[in-house]
Design an enzyme around this catalytic site. Structure first.
Site, PDB file in Angstrom:
ATOM      1  N   LYS A  18       0.847  -1.208   0.000  1.00  0.00           N
ATOM      2  CA  LYS A  18       0.000   0.000   0.000  1.00  0.00           C
ATOM      3  C   LYS A  18       0.878   1.251   0.000  1.00  0.00           C
ATOM      4  O   LYS A  18       2.037   1.229   0.425  1.00  0.00           O
ATOM      5  CB  LYS A  18      -0.966   0.036   1.194  1.00  0.00           C
ATOM      6  CG  LYS A  18      -0.302   0.104   2.593  1.00  0.00           C
ATOM      7  CD  LYS A  18       0.079   1.510   3.065  1.00  0.00           C
ATOM      8  CE  LYS A  18       0.829   1.495   4.390  1.00  0.00           C
ATOM      9  NZ  LYS A  18       1.677   2.643   4.646  1.00  0.00           N
ATOM     10  N   PRO A 103       9.830  -4.150  -0.698  1.00  0.00           N
ATOM     11  CA  PRO A 103      10.978  -3.843   0.162  1.00  0.00           C
ATOM     12  C   PRO A 103      10.570  -3.729   1.633  1.00  0.00           C
ATOM     13  O   PRO A 103       9.433  -3.365   1.947  1.00  0.00           O
ATOM     14  CB  PRO A 103      11.506  -2.514  -0.389  1.00  0.00           C
ATOM     15  CG  PRO A 103      10.444  -1.978  -1.264  1.00  0.00           C
ATOM     16  CD  PRO A 103       9.565  -3.100  -1.685  1.00  0.00           C
ATOM     17  N   GLY A 107       7.662   1.541   4.553  1.00  0.00           N
ATOM     18  CA  GLY A 107       6.422   2.331   4.641  1.00  0.00           C
ATOM     19  C   GLY A 107       5.383   1.860   3.656  1.00  0.00           C
ATOM     20  O   GLY A 107       4.456   2.589   3.307  1.00  0.00           O
ATOM     21  N   ALA A 109       3.792  -1.289   4.069  1.00  0.00           N
ATOM     22  CA  ALA A 109       3.010  -2.332   4.767  1.00  0.00           C
ATOM     23  C   ALA A 109       3.363  -3.744   4.304  1.00  0.00           C
ATOM     24  O   ALA A 109       2.503  -4.626   4.287  1.00  0.00           O
ATOM     25  CB  ALA A 109       1.498  -2.074   4.626  1.00  0.00           C
ATOM     26  N   GLY A 110       4.604  -3.972   3.950  1.00  0.00           N
ATOM     27  CA  GLY A 110       5.027  -5.296   3.470  1.00  0.00           C
ATOM     28  C   GLY A 110       4.738  -6.404   4.475  1.00  0.00           C
ATOM     29  O   GLY A 110       4.149  -7.430   4.112  1.00  0.00           O
ATOM     30  N   THR A 113       0.821  -6.779   4.994  1.00  0.00           N
ATOM     31  CA  THR A 113       0.065  -7.407   3.903  1.00  0.00           C
ATOM     32  C   THR A 113       0.353  -8.913   3.859  1.00  0.00           C
ATOM     33  O   THR A 113      -0.518  -9.713   3.509  1.00  0.00           O
ATOM     34  CB  THR A 113       0.330  -6.685   2.559  1.00  0.00           C
ATOM     35  OG1 THR A 113      -0.669  -7.072   1.636  1.00  0.00           O
ATOM     36  CG2 THR A 113       1.697  -6.976   1.978  1.00  0.00           C
ATOM     37  N   ASP A 145      -2.070  -1.886  10.408  1.00  0.00           N
ATOM     38  CA  ASP A 145      -2.336  -1.775   8.968  1.00  0.00           C
ATOM     39  C   ASP A 145      -2.907  -3.057   8.363  1.00  0.00           C
ATOM     40  O   ASP A 145      -3.276  -3.082   7.185  1.00  0.00           O
ATOM     41  CB  ASP A 145      -1.027  -1.455   8.208  1.00  0.00           C
ATOM     42  CG  ASP A 145      -0.585  -0.013   8.391  1.00  0.00           C
ATOM     43  OD1 ASP A 145      -1.401   0.813   8.856  1.00  0.00           O
ATOM     44  OD2 ASP A 145       0.581   0.293   8.071  1.00  0.00           O
TER      45      ASP A 145
HETATM   46  O1  C5P Z   1       0.468  -1.504  14.876  1.00  0.00           O
HETATM   47  P1  C5P Z   1       1.860  -1.618  14.371  1.00  0.00           P
HETATM   48  O2  C5P Z   1       2.581  -2.785  14.979  1.00  0.00           O
HETATM   49  O3  C5P Z   1       1.975  -1.611  12.897  1.00  0.00           O
HETATM   50  O4  C5P Z   1       2.599  -0.320  14.881  1.00  0.00           O
HETATM   51  C1  C5P Z   1       3.980  -0.222  14.973  1.00  0.00           C
HETATM   52  C2  C5P Z   1       4.337   0.927  15.900  1.00  0.00           C
HETATM   53  O5  C5P Z   1       4.045   2.175  15.283  1.00  0.00           O
HETATM   54  C3  C5P Z   1       3.568   0.947  17.214  1.00  0.00           C
HETATM   55  O6  C5P Z   1       4.193   0.154  18.180  1.00  0.00           O
HETATM   56  C4  C5P Z   1       3.602   2.413  17.570  1.00  0.00           C
HETATM   57  O7  C5P Z   1       4.846   2.755  18.138  1.00  0.00           O
HETATM   58  C5  C5P Z   1       3.520   3.105  16.215  1.00  0.00           C
HETATM   59  N1  C5P Z   1       2.135   3.440  15.837  1.00  0.00           N
HETATM   60  C6  C5P Z   1       1.503   4.491  16.483  1.00  0.00           C
HETATM   61  N2  C5P Z   1       0.222   4.790  16.144  1.00  0.00           N
HETATM   62  C7  C5P Z   1      -0.440   4.096  15.194  1.00  0.00           C
HETATM   63  C8  C5P Z   1       0.202   3.029  14.522  1.00  0.00           C
HETATM   64  C9  C5P Z   1       1.497   2.730  14.880  1.00  0.00           C
HETATM   65  O8  C5P Z   1       2.078   5.156  17.352  1.00  0.00           O
HETATM   66  N3  C5P Z   1      -1.675   4.433  14.885  1.00  0.00           N
END
Ligand code: C5P
Length: 319
Positions: A18, A103, A107, A109-110, A113, A145
């Protein structure tokens, strides 16, 4: 990939990356995550996961990439175990082979997804018959994500990213050129932490204020035409923090902005990958071909991509 006609013991899931057509940080939540208002878009850069039902009750993972762990910390394994636990059958087993094209730490979402593809694929392979909405809800437990990546397309995403509002049309013809400096990765938690240090004093605190921002996003026209005609730039709040930290992002944005016919240019997610939008896929492919040497000289990997109106797709062979 063609419509699903899988042999009972085997299937292939295609997992789309994405980009963010908008990423606005509204505030911080009680659980420590950020409250976001985003528009995410699936693209045709994808990983493939081959899943084979196994007699043993193990969940195993192999990958063509030496850059990722194939252990319990991989989101694919986490997703498979989560699903098994959800249906209360820890005897279910699978051998998964991941062909990684997206990659890592980009950024895009590899990892998310791939987890989405695992849930959709195993739901079919293990004949669990859960609805996509149930898979989305479940997936929130392991990544913000992942819910988006399950049905993908172009969606407005709120909350941590897991509250989805589908945009009411599904024909997306824009093309894009995506670039990433292969020598760097950006850690998402670090990007959010730094953003909070720099801009936390401006955060909104009241859900009423969040809702005003959400309504602005809902009332915007997110069609291809409107993106090209009306928008001066794509808002990605994290770009304000990541760009000064990573000169590779600045370099990427500069080279993309100078391409003929490139309309809007932005970083995706927490970076460092960046993209430029074009009228259509053919234009993006043509411009990439003409400028392939420029990207090479700048040390950037580059892809021409189209937009996809779906997330995970199931089939029965590697493409
Ligand atoms: O949810 P995910 O594991 O993808 O998030 C990775 C990190 O990114 C979280 O631990 C947090 O530090 C940060 N994050 C955040 N707010 C979000 C999504 C991610 O602060 N809405």
């Amino acid at each position: 990939m063609f419509p699903l006609k899988v042999n009972d013991d085997f299937l292939v899931a295609e997992a789309n990356a994405k980009i963010n057509l908008h990423l606005e940080v509204l505030g911080i939540r009680a659980d420590g995550y950020h409250e976001l208002a985003m528009v995410m878009q699936s693209i045709n850069l994808s990983d493939q996961l081959k899943m084979m039902k196994s007699e043993h009750n193990n969940i195993t993972l192999k990958s063509n990439s030496s850059e990722i762990s194939v252990g319990d910390d991989n989101l694919i394994i986490k997703a498979a175990k989560l699903l098994r636990n959800k249906v209360g059958n820890t005897q279910l087993g699978v051998d998964i082979e991941l062909k990684k094209n997206i990659p890592i730490g980009a950024g895009l979402a590899g990892g998310s997804t791939d987890a989405a593809a695992t849930l959709v694929g195993l739901n079919k392979l293990w004949k669990l018959n859960l609805e996509n909405e149930e898979l989305e809800k479940l997936s929130e437990e392991i990544g913000s994500d992942i819910p988006f990546c399950i049905s993908g397309g172009r969606q407005i995403c709120f909350g941590r990213g897991e509250i989805l509002e589908k945009i009411k049309f599904d024909k997306f013809d824009l093309g894009l050129i995506l670039v990433k400096d292969p020598s760097i990765q950006v850690s998402t938690p670090v990007a959010y932490k730094k953003y909070k240090e720099q801009f936390g004093h401006n955060y909104l605190e009241d859900d009423k204020d969040f809702e005003i921002k959400r309504n602005i996003l809902r009332s915007n026209n997110w069609s291809d035409k409107s993106l090209l005609d009306n928008r001066k730039e794509i808002q990605n709040d994290l770009q304000k923090t990541v760009c000064p930290m990573a000169p590779e992002v600045k370099k990427s944005l500069k080279i993309l902005s100078g391409l003929p016919g490139s309309n809007l240019v932005s970083m995706s997610g927490s970076g460092p990958s960046c993209f430029a939008l074009f009228k259509n896929y053919n234009d993006a492919k043509k411009v990439l071909k003409q400028h392939v040497n420029d990207f090479e000289r700048a040390g950037l990997s580059a892809w021409a991509c189209s937009m996809k109106s779906n997330g995970v797709q199931l089939g029965n062979e590697f493409t």
